[in-house]
Design a protein around this motif. Structure first.
Motif, PDB file in Angstrom:
ATOM      1  N   GLU A   1     -42.334  46.380 -25.874  1.00  0.00           N
ATOM      2  CA  GLU A   1     -40.987  46.155 -26.920  1.00  0.00           C
ATOM      3  C   GLU A   1     -41.685  46.460 -28.286  1.00  0.00           C
ATOM      4  O   GLU A   1     -42.706  46.339 -28.496  1.00  0.00           O
ATOM      5  N   PRO A   2     -40.805  47.040 -29.378  1.00  0.00           N
ATOM      6  CA  PRO A   2     -41.198  47.640 -30.562  1.00  0.00           C
ATOM      7  C   PRO A   2     -41.125  46.269 -31.392  1.00  0.00           C
ATOM      8  O   PRO A   2     -40.583  45.287 -30.991  1.00  0.00           O
ATOM      9  N   PRO A   3     -41.827  46.111 -32.598  1.00  0.00           N
ATOM     10  CA  PRO A   3     -41.803  44.855 -33.326  1.00  0.00           C
ATOM     11  C   PRO A   3     -40.146  44.619 -33.822  1.00  0.00           C
ATOM     12  O   PRO A   3     -39.439  45.664 -33.714  1.00  0.00           O
ATOM     13  N   PRO A   4     -39.918  43.622 -34.129  1.00  0.00           N
ATOM     14  CA  PRO A   4     -38.326  43.348 -34.425  1.00  0.00           C
ATOM     15  C   PRO A   4     -37.898  44.194 -35.720  1.00  0.00           C
ATOM     16  O   PRO A   4     -38.750  44.463 -36.495  1.00  0.00           O
ATOM     17  N   ASN A   5     -36.912  44.465 -35.626  1.00  0.00           N
ATOM     18  CA  ASN A   5     -36.344  45.297 -36.825  1.00  0.00           C
ATOM     19  C   ASN A   5     -36.492  46.787 -36.968  1.00  0.00           C
ATOM     20  O   ASN A   5     -36.633  47.181 -38.013  1.00  0.00           O
ATOM     21  N   THR A   6     -37.326  47.245 -35.869  1.00  0.00           N
ATOM     22  CA  THR A   6     -37.754  48.427 -35.699  1.00  0.00           C
ATOM     23  C   THR A   6     -37.053  49.347 -34.323  1.00  0.00           C
ATOM     24  O   THR A   6     -36.743  48.482 -33.643  1.00  0.00           O
TER      25      THR A   6
END
Length: 245
Positions: A239-244
């Motif tokens: 999963e990508p970091p939040p908000n990306t």
């Protein structure tokens, strides 16, 4: 009890014990697909439609349309702007879908036009969740076997094609959330063999390597004997970091 009856009962008891000791075969957690299915092709389609990224257009569009209907202070421009953004999304999605339909028949038979043997591609989609978004295979490999009677220039050309693939594949790696990245960047391990983690975007670059770059080399020099592809059955989610994205 006669000897025959003893043997019959003993055999029956053995089968009973064997059935008790064998655990039930677990069902795979996810669907598997034929490597030459439209689903597989649509997922790895090179330069294809990034649904998640384009969906970002719909978020402000929905907000603007909602403001128009539920806020007295919002003019009709919000409705038109929201409709325009959704229209752009739908047109781009439709264009991508038509491209895939137009080239799918070529994909189904692409191995027959390469001029060399391709091993391992049939395992694309054979592992559950392999073709899912954010799913990665631990260590996939691509290896090119050349004829013995080739020049150094021809070997370098194939190595350059693999180098270009490594660079483009590594460009598909997005930043992972903290502690959630078990991927391996693509690199040479020896000779004309490269190893790295793969998702659907990397596999799309792999398809371009085989069906475009290596195919063009083969058409000019006839130097490739076989290309071996191996997909790691170890599949994990990144999963990508939040908000990306």
């Amino acid at each position: 009890m006669n000897p025959e009856e003893i043997s019959r009962r003993a055999e029956k008891e053995r089968r009973k014990l064997e059935n008790q000791q064998q655990p039930p075969t677990p069902k795979p957690a996810g669907k598997i697909y034929n490597a030459y299915s439209f689903h597989a092709y649509s997922r790895i389609f090179p330069g294809g439609f990034n649904f998640g990224t384009w969906m970002l257009l719909c978020i402000p569009a929905i907000v603007l349309i909602a403001l128009y209907f539920f806020s007295d202070d919002t003019g009709v421009w919000a409705l038109y702007t929201g409709a325009f953004l959704i229209g752009v999304f739908l047109v781009r999605w439709l264009f991508d879908f038509i491209q895939k339909l137009a080239t799918f028949n070529s994909y189904k038979i692409f191995t027959s036009s390469l001029g060399f043997q391709l091993e391992g591609w049939e395992m694309l989609g054979a592992y559950p969740k392999q073709l899912s978004y954010r799913s990665w295979s631990g260590k996939s490999t691509v290896e090119v076997i050349l004829k013995e009677t080739i020049t150094r220039e021809q070997t370098k050309l194939v190595k350059d094609a693999l180098f270009l693939f490594n660079s483009r594949a590594n460009g598909k790696f997005y930043e992972a959330e903290m502690g959630g990245d078990g991927r391996t960047k693509w690199d040479f391990v020896n000779g004309l063999k490269v190893v790295g983690s793969s998702d659907i975007n990397v596999i799309g670059e792999m398809y371009t390597l085989i069906n475009d770059h290596l195919k063009s080399v083969q058409q000019k020099y006839h130097s490739i004997v076989v290309v071996k592809v191996k997909f790691d059955p170890k599949i994990f989610n990144v999963e990508p970091p939040p908000n990306t994205d």
